[in-house]
Structures are given as C-alpha cells and as structure tokens.
Enzyme design. Structure first.
Site, PDB file in Angstrom:
ATOM      1  CE  LYS A  45     -15.487 -36.437 -27.710  1.00 47.02           C
ATOM      2  NZ  LYS A  45     -16.911 -37.597 -28.116  1.00 47.02           N
TER       3      LYS A  45
ATOM      4  CB  SER B 143     -19.913 -36.474 -24.768  1.00 47.55           C
ATOM      5  OG  SER B 143     -18.815 -37.683 -26.142  1.00 47.55           O
TER       6      SER B 143
ATOM      7  CB  SER C  81     -20.823 -38.268 -28.458  1.00 47.03           C
ATOM      8  OG  SER C  81     -21.718 -39.151 -27.360  1.00 47.03           O
TER       9      SER C  81
END
Length: 482
Positions: A75, A150, A174
């Site tokens: 990420k 996210s 997330s």
C-alpha cells in the site's frame, strides 16, 4: 491462483526461477492495469533485481525462506526507500522517502519481491478508493464497482492475481472491508503487534498494518514475517511471535463462536445476512459451539470513530506545511503558502476530516465530543471483554452490503461512512479482526465473514478461518478477468 507454499516448492525444486515468476506477475500487471488500476507505482527493475538475488542463493545450494521469491504489493502509505510514497495524495506527489518502514525492511530481509505500490483513498481516508488523488481502482469481480477502501488497491491486486499477497493498513476497516468486496482474506492484527514505523499516519491510535492473501495460510505466513517488537514504535508490543501456521487445523472441535446479535438488523443486505448465517452453520458443522452474544454499544462505534479519527488526523496532517516535504505553492507570505499548498494538495475528503477534527478538538467542544467519544470507546472494549469471557471468537458480517458501483456514494459521505459500520468497533477496541470469503450475491459479488478475536489471539482467527476455508471453495473462485 498460486499460493506461497506452491511457489516455494517450485523454487526449491528448481522447476521455476524467481526471475521467471517475477516476470510473469509483472506481465500480468502490465496487461490488467489499464482495467483494474490497482497500482500507483510498478517497480519492475527492483523486482527483477530482488529475484536475481533469490536465484543466486538457490544456485549456491542455500536454503530459502517461505517469502523469498514471492511477489508482493505494498500500500502506498508505507515508506519505501528510493520508491515514491504518495499516500494517494497530490500533496506528496514528489515524495521519495530516504528511509524504509519497519515492515518493508522486514520483507526485504525475508527476500520478498516488491512488484509495486498500490492505490488507496488519500491518506487512507475512505471506503471505496475513489478518494485517491490519482485514479479510481476497479473491483476485479465487476469493473464498474469499487474494490472497497482505503486499501482497495492492495485487495484488488491480490484478487486479480497481480501479486501473491499484499500489505494494507486498517484504521476503521480498511483491510477487512476491501477484502470482503474483493473476495480475498484480509487481517487487521492486534494494535501494537505490527510496527507502525514508516506507516504514514492517519489516526495513530487506530492505524494498524496487516496482510491480504488468497488463502488463510498465505495471510498467516505474511503476518509472521511482519509482526514483532520495534523500538522505533512506542506502541509496539514486546512479545514473542508464534508460528501462526501451527494454528491451521481442519476442524473446530472445542471452539466457541459468538454471533453478535446487534449486527443482524436494519441496514444489512438480506443476501449478506443469509450468506453469513450459512457460514456460521458451516462452522457449527465443523464442531464449533455457536452462541448468540450481545455487544450493546457496538452500534455507537461509527459516531465515536468519526470524532476520534478526524481529531487525530487533524493533528497528524498538520505536518504537511509545504516546508519539510511535498509540493509547495509560491506565495507572498507563509500563511498564503500554507493555504495555497493545502488547497491544491489535499482532496475534498481529507479537507472534510481535517475540519471536522479541528472542530471537535477546539475549545468548548473537546469535552462535549472528543472526550465523550473516548468514553464510548472504553464501553465498546468492555462489551468485547465480556463477550470473550464465554466465547473464543465472535463473528458478524464484514460489510453491510456487497461492492457498490463507482460514483454511487461519492455525493453522500454519510452513506459511504456506513460501509465501515461492522469493522470500526474492532479498531476502537484494538482487537484483531479478519475477513474471509463466505459466498456471493446474485450478481456474482463476494461476501465476507468477519472474525474478531481477543487481544493477541490471532491464532484463534486463523484456526476458524482455515477450517472454514478447507470445508468450502469460495477462495478458489476467480474473477472474470482476461
């Protein structure tokens, strides 16, 4: 679908080289990215260089670890030395960290192959990956739908087989919510189990790094590699890290599973409710004792979170002042430079949360909002503590619905926030939570079952998840991507 174990066996048997494996995944990324848009940065040169190192080690007859030669995506809020780290924000579009986060340093040492950095909602603020400052990631199961957020880029990359495993971060769901939307396994560890050093902060008392995988075993292997004490993180727990793969057993005899009654009410899609109920019955067939439990303050997690998290975000994001790093707008005064830089660099959702957090921390409102939310947080933790006196694991749906269409909720922030209704209380209590695939709706979209454990009882989550996975084939389904 290829697992860590399978690739490791092929490498040690010299059936394939690490360079061949890395090249195969890089070619798949190149082919699929125009559709899926999981990645913000692809790192082919680094991946091939790391793969050659693994191949050289094998050629010398040395043993390799389970993650050596395994393609992994990261990420883009995890600092990686020499690789852009943007957090999905225009304010950091030119930022290349001079240092390595603890988790990425551990993965480098473990011989993992970094194929790239994945897309996310800006500064991890969102539930759909539509808040990225660069692109909107698509759900591999239906390209018109969102992958969740996210960590939507990391979840979509695993679902699309653009990498074997990936890392995300989870502040209010997330990792688990996009895992549910994309039909993969996603784990938020106990707060403090994995170092946050080098994770760009959103809400420091809630953020936690965790793994995505297509199988429970892959997730267990990756967690074992990144967990552990780190003196650079003051919230890191100084405890021994077990071999999580030892918890992977085929049945659930002796396990007590609690079903949170408050999660099966208004707002839950009937298909999701029915599918999760069937998964719970499957756990019963595997030998688990099922009990209905109550967490009466569970529903207050959402309002408490949207006071606590924006408050911490408003403090954390104050560092983006156009002085130390990131973009800088020309101006005639310091205040004007701040204003113009933040106006261009921050997106609408980030601005919304900064303003909300600044308001709730301001004089006259701190006691009325922030302090009260922290008291609610304590009550939620007490509900979980009481539940774990009588059960080993508690379960509920991961998300109220399956993946929604892109653009469906962008004009209605409150509706978007409800996507994390089931996951937020776990972060507030600092507990481990996992989402595993448990079925599909009538449109062919994945549904996730959320498992919640007591502090540092990830082993129980892995046991339940693995036994359920062995008894079903949901994890073997592939998105209709070419």
């Amino acid at each position: 679908m290829t697992s860590i174990r399978q690739l490791h066996q092929e490498l040690t048997a010299k059936e394939r080289t690490a360079v061949e494996i890395a090249t195969e995944y890089l070619e798949r990324i190149d082919a699929l990215e125009p559709k899926v848009k999981s990645f913000l940065h692809v790192t082919p040169e680094l991946a091939i260089e790391q793969a050659r190192t693994v191949d050289a080690k094998i050629a010398r007859g040395e043993e390799i670890g389970p993650l050596e030669g395994i393609p992994i995506a990261l990420k883009d809020n995890l600092c990686t030395r020499g690789i852009p780290t943007t957090c999905g924000s225009r304010i950091l579009e030119n930022f290349v960290p001079p240092y390595e986060s603890t988790v990425t340093a551990k993965l480098r040492d473990a011989g993992a192959i970094f194929v790239g950095k994945t897309n996310l909602d800006e500064f991890a603020m969102g539930s759909s990956t539509e808040n990225s400052g660069y692109q909107v990631t698509a759900n591999p199961w239906d390209l018109s739908r969102v992958p969740g957020g996210s960590s939507g880029g990391s979840a979509a990359a695993v679902a699309a087989d653009e990498c074997v495993v990936s890392l995300g971060s989870d502040t209010g769901g997330s990792i688990r919510q996009p895992a549910s939307f994309c039909g993969v396994v996603g784990l938020k560890p106990t707060y403090g189990l994995v170092s946050r050093f080098g994770l760009v902060a959103y809400a420091s008392s809630l953020d936690q790094i965790g793994p995505f995988g297509r199988t429970v075993e892959d997730t267990a292997i990756l967690l074992g590699a990144i967990a552990g004490y780190d003196p650079k993180d003051s919230t890191s727990l100084n405890i021994p890290i077990p071999d999580y793969t030892e918890a992977l057993k085929p049945d659930l005899k002796g396990m007590k599973i609690g079903v949170i009654t408050e999660t099966f009410g208004e707002g839950l899609d009937p298909i999701v409710a029915e599918t999760v109920r069937k998964a719970i019955e499957q756990c019963k067939d595997l030998g688990a004792e099922i009990r209905e439990i109550s967490c009466p303050r569970f529903r207050y997690g959402l309002p408490a979170y949207y006071i606590i998290a924006p408050s911490e975000a408003s403090a954390n994001l104050a560092r983006y002042d156009a002085v130390k790093y990131g973009i800088r707008e020309d101006a005639d005064s310091l205040i004007e430079m701040y204003t113009k830089t933040r106006a261009r660099g921050f997106g609408a959702e980030v601005k919304r949360r900064i303003m909300l957090g600044t308001y709730t921390l301001s004089a006259g409102y701190y006691d009325a909002y922030y302090l009260k939310a922290q008291k609610v947080r304590t009550l939620i933790k007490q509900d979980f503590d009481k539940a774990f006196e009588s059960v080993d694991v508690v379960v509920c749906p991961t998300a109220p619905t399956t993946a929604f269409t892109a653009g469906e909720k962008t004009e209605d922030p409150l509706s978007m926030y409800l996507s994390d209704l089931m996951t937020i209380p776990v972060n507030l209590a600092g507990l481990p939570g996992m989402s595993i695939p448990c079925g599909f709706d009538g449109k062919g979209l994945p549904i996730g079952l959320q498992l919640i454990g007591d502090v540092l009882r990830e082993d129980r989550l892995f046991r339940v998840a693995h036994a359920y996975e062995r008894a079903t084939d949901w994890h073997n389904r592939q998105p209709p991507l070419q």
